[in-house]
Design a protein around this motif. Structure first.
Motif, PDB file in Angstrom:
ATOM      1  N   PRO A 184      28.553  -0.487  12.501  1.00 40.08           N
ATOM      2  CA  PRO A 184      29.621  -0.733  11.509  1.00 40.08           C
ATOM      3  C   PRO A 184      30.889   0.051  11.818  1.00 40.08           C
ATOM      4  CG  PRO A 184      27.535  -0.175  10.430  1.00 40.08           C
ATOM      5  CD  PRO A 184      27.346   0.092  11.891  1.00 40.08           C
ATOM      6  N   ALA A 185      30.776   1.050  12.702  1.00 50.18           N
ATOM      7  CA  ALA A 185      31.949   1.849  13.044  1.00 50.18           C
ATOM      8  C   ALA A 185      32.880   1.117  13.999  1.00 50.18           C
ATOM      9  CB  ALA A 185      31.512   3.173  13.667  1.00 50.18           C
ATOM     10  N   ASN A 186      32.380   0.017  14.540  1.00 51.97           N
ATOM     11  CA  ASN A 186      33.125  -0.731  15.546  1.00 51.97           C
ATOM     12  C   ASN A 186      33.938  -1.848  14.893  1.00 51.97           C
ATOM     13  OD1 ASN A 186      33.982  -1.646  18.004  1.00 51.97           O
ATOM     14  ND2 ASN A 186      32.003  -2.485  18.649  1.00 51.97           N
ATOM     15  N   CYS A 187      34.937  -1.454  14.133  1.00 53.44           N
ATOM     16  CA  CYS A 187      35.703  -2.402  13.311  1.00 53.44           C
ATOM     17  C   CYS A 187      36.236  -3.588  14.120  1.00 53.44           C
ATOM     18  CB  CYS A 187      36.899  -1.725  12.651  1.00 53.44           C
ATOM     19  SG  CYS A 187      36.526  -0.173  11.845  1.00 53.44           S
ATOM     20  N   ASN A 188      36.787  -3.272  15.305  1.00 49.84           N
ATOM     21  CA  ASN A 188      37.490  -4.329  16.027  1.00 49.84           C
ATOM     22  C   ASN A 188      36.565  -5.387  16.617  1.00 49.84           C
ATOM     23  OD1 ASN A 188      37.232  -1.749  17.399  1.00 49.84           O
ATOM     24  ND2 ASN A 188      37.821  -2.873  19.222  1.00 49.84           N
ATOM     25  N   ALA A 189      35.255  -5.179  16.528  1.00 48.70           N
ATOM     26  CA  ALA A 189      34.337  -6.227  16.979  1.00 48.70           C
ATOM     27  C   ALA A 189      34.528  -7.501  16.150  1.00 48.70           C
ATOM     28  CB  ALA A 189      32.891  -5.753  16.889  1.00 48.70           C
ATOM     29  N   CYS A 190      34.822  -7.315  14.879  1.00 48.39           N
ATOM     30  CA  CYS A 190      34.988  -8.474  13.982  1.00 48.39           C
ATOM     31  C   CYS A 190      36.406  -8.579  13.433  1.00 48.39           C
ATOM     32  CB  CYS A 190      34.013  -8.394  12.809  1.00 48.39           C
ATOM     33  SG  CYS A 190      32.295  -8.257  13.331  1.00 48.39           S
ATOM     34  N   HIS A 191      37.101  -7.443  13.452  1.00 44.57           N
ATOM     35  CA  HIS A 191      38.484  -7.410  12.943  1.00 44.57           C
ATOM     36  C   HIS A 191      39.400  -7.152  14.121  1.00 44.57           C
ATOM     37  CE1 HIS A 191      37.243  -7.058   8.667  1.00 44.57           C
ATOM     38  NE2 HIS A 191      36.285  -6.253   9.103  1.00 44.57           N
ATOM     39  N   HIS A 198      40.467 -13.758   6.150  1.00 42.95           N
ATOM     40  CA  HIS A 198      40.386 -15.029   6.860  1.00 42.95           C
ATOM     41  C   HIS A 198      40.653 -14.885   8.350  1.00 42.95           C
ATOM     42  CE1 HIS A 198      44.319 -14.708   4.745  1.00 42.95           C
ATOM     43  NE2 HIS A 198      44.787 -15.021   5.925  1.00 42.95           N
ATOM     44  N   ARG A 199      40.851 -13.661   8.800  1.00 45.30           N
ATOM     45  CA  ARG A 199      40.981 -13.459  10.255  1.00 45.30           C
ATOM     46  C   ARG A 199      39.721 -12.797  10.820  1.00 45.30           C
ATOM     47  NH1 ARG A 199      46.628 -13.346   9.294  1.00 45.30           N
ATOM     48  NH2 ARG A 199      46.897 -11.172   8.709  1.00 45.30           N
ATOM     49  N   VAL A 200      38.717 -12.625   9.964  1.00 46.01           N
ATOM     50  CA  VAL A 200      37.470 -12.035  10.437  1.00 46.01           C
ATOM     51  C   VAL A 200      36.740 -13.041  11.314  1.00 46.01           C
ATOM     52  CG1 VAL A 200      35.164 -11.294   9.731  1.00 46.01           C
ATOM     53  CG2 VAL A 200      37.164 -10.470   8.487  1.00 46.01           C
ATOM     54  N   HIS A 201      36.262 -12.563  12.461  1.00 45.14           N
ATOM     55  CA  HIS A 201      35.412 -13.399  13.296  1.00 45.14           C
ATOM     56  C   HIS A 201      34.211 -12.566  13.731  1.00 45.14           C
ATOM     57  CE1 HIS A 201      34.138 -14.885  17.361  1.00 45.14           C
ATOM     58  NE2 HIS A 201      33.949 -15.935  16.616  1.00 45.14           N
ATOM     59  N   ILE A 202      33.023 -12.965  13.281  1.00 45.45           N
ATOM     60  CA  ILE A 202      31.820 -12.203  13.599  1.00 45.45           C
ATOM     61  C   ILE A 202      31.200 -12.781  14.859  1.00 45.45           C
ATOM     62  CG2 ILE A 202      29.554 -11.447  12.774  1.00 45.45           C
ATOM     63  CD1 ILE A 202      30.571 -11.678   9.940  1.00 45.45           C
TER      64      ILE A 202
END
Lengths: 171, 138
Positions: free
Chosen positions: A147-154, A165-169
């Motif tokens: 969860p510390a890896n914010c930029n993986a999805c954000h 709406h810019r989240v990509h998992i």
């Protein structure tokens, strides 16, 4: 009797918006400190490019977490213990430390009402609520790791852009 | 007259560029020289620096840790932070020219990472060996 009923009705109607917002009342927390039990992030979008020293130093091993994600007291604690920074030595010169701390404190969350100061963003109540639909298995994906890896999805995390709406998992 | 002027400008710019390209190497040489001075103070029979030794030190295991945890064993490739996954640019100057060009940065990362990997500061011998190896990578 009618007056009492009116009073009761108006009180229920008035408190309805608060009760409808389940952010406060669920999880056994008190609404005393307001939204997210007072552990609310502030403005996250960076004004300009942030601070160069902060970006350089705090962004070398992980995304530089934007100051609005935590209260000033959390940042003070972090900056006071950099030689033991979550298992790593992240120490700075006194001047660098001062400059970064000043930047963090000035731009820290201005919506944090609780008397708490977590060391981990991921342990703050706003974070837990905002991510409560993400299953544990997702955090463990190789593309995400934690969860510390914010930029993986954000993708815009480094700029403080966490728009839903810019989240990509990733898979 | 005009073409002579522009030729001089071109030559000046090219020499400037060449000097610029060597500057980073100069900084690394200067640092290695400083480490040599320190190493002599730490060890009366300082044998000089060895790229082989630097390579073994860097690639080897120290307790549970290794420099390769973040930098990988291919210094010309990007690495990844062992915990966060953050991309770490290549460390070999041949692949990444800005590496080893800032003495303060070199010292800062030796201080932090030797602490992380070895739980102690690196000796001047170790730093000099590692730097000698890094600049030798083709």
């Amino acid at each position: 009797m009618k007056t009492l009923a009116c009073l009761f009705l108006s009180l229920s109607v008035l408190s309805f918006p608060v009760m409808a917002d389940d952010d406060d009342e669920h999880h056994g927390g008190s609404a005393r400190y307001g939204k997210y039990n007072g552990e609310n992030r502030g403005k996250t979008a960076l004004s300009g490019k942030g601070n160069n020293v902060w970006n350089q130093e705090c962004g070398s091993c992980h995304v530089a977490y934007v100051p609005g994600l935590l209260p000033a007291e959390s940042w003070r604690k972090i900056m006071g213990g950099l030689d033991k920074h979550f298992g790593a030595d992240a120490s700075l010169t006194p001047q660098e430390n001062r400059e970064i701390l000043d930047y963090l404190v000035v731009n820290a969350s201005n919506r944090w009402r609780a008397p708490t100061a977590p060391l981990r963003i991921t342990e703050s109540y706003w974070f837990e609520r905002k991510h409560d639909e993400v299953s544990p298995a997702v955090w463990k994906r190789a593309s995400i790791k934690s969860p510390a890896n914010c930029n993986a999805c954000h993708a815009g995390a480094a700029n403080g852009d966490f728009e839903e709406h810019r989240v990509h998992i990733p898979r | 007259m005009r073409s002579l002027f522009s030729k001089s400008v071109v030559i000046a710019v090219l020499s400037g560029a060449a000097t610029g390209a060597h500057a980073a190497g100069d900084v690394a040489s200067m640092l290695i020289g400083q480490y040599a001075t320190q190493a002599k103070q730490e060890n009366a029979v300082f044998p000089g620096f060895s790229a082989q030794q630097g390579k073994a030190f860097f690639l080897g295991r120290h307790g549970n840790e290794s420099c390769t945890g973040c930098h990988t064993d291919n210094l010309k490739a990007s690495g990844k932070h062992a915990k966060t996954g953050k991309v770490i640019e290549p460390l070999a100057p041949v692949a990444n020219p800005i590496r080893l060009s800032d003495p303060a940065k070199v010292e800062k990362w030796f201080k932090r990472n030797c602490n992380d990997v070895l739980q102690r500061a690196c000796t001047a011998q170790e730093k000099g060996d590692v730097m000698t190896w890094l600049v030798s990578i083709k």
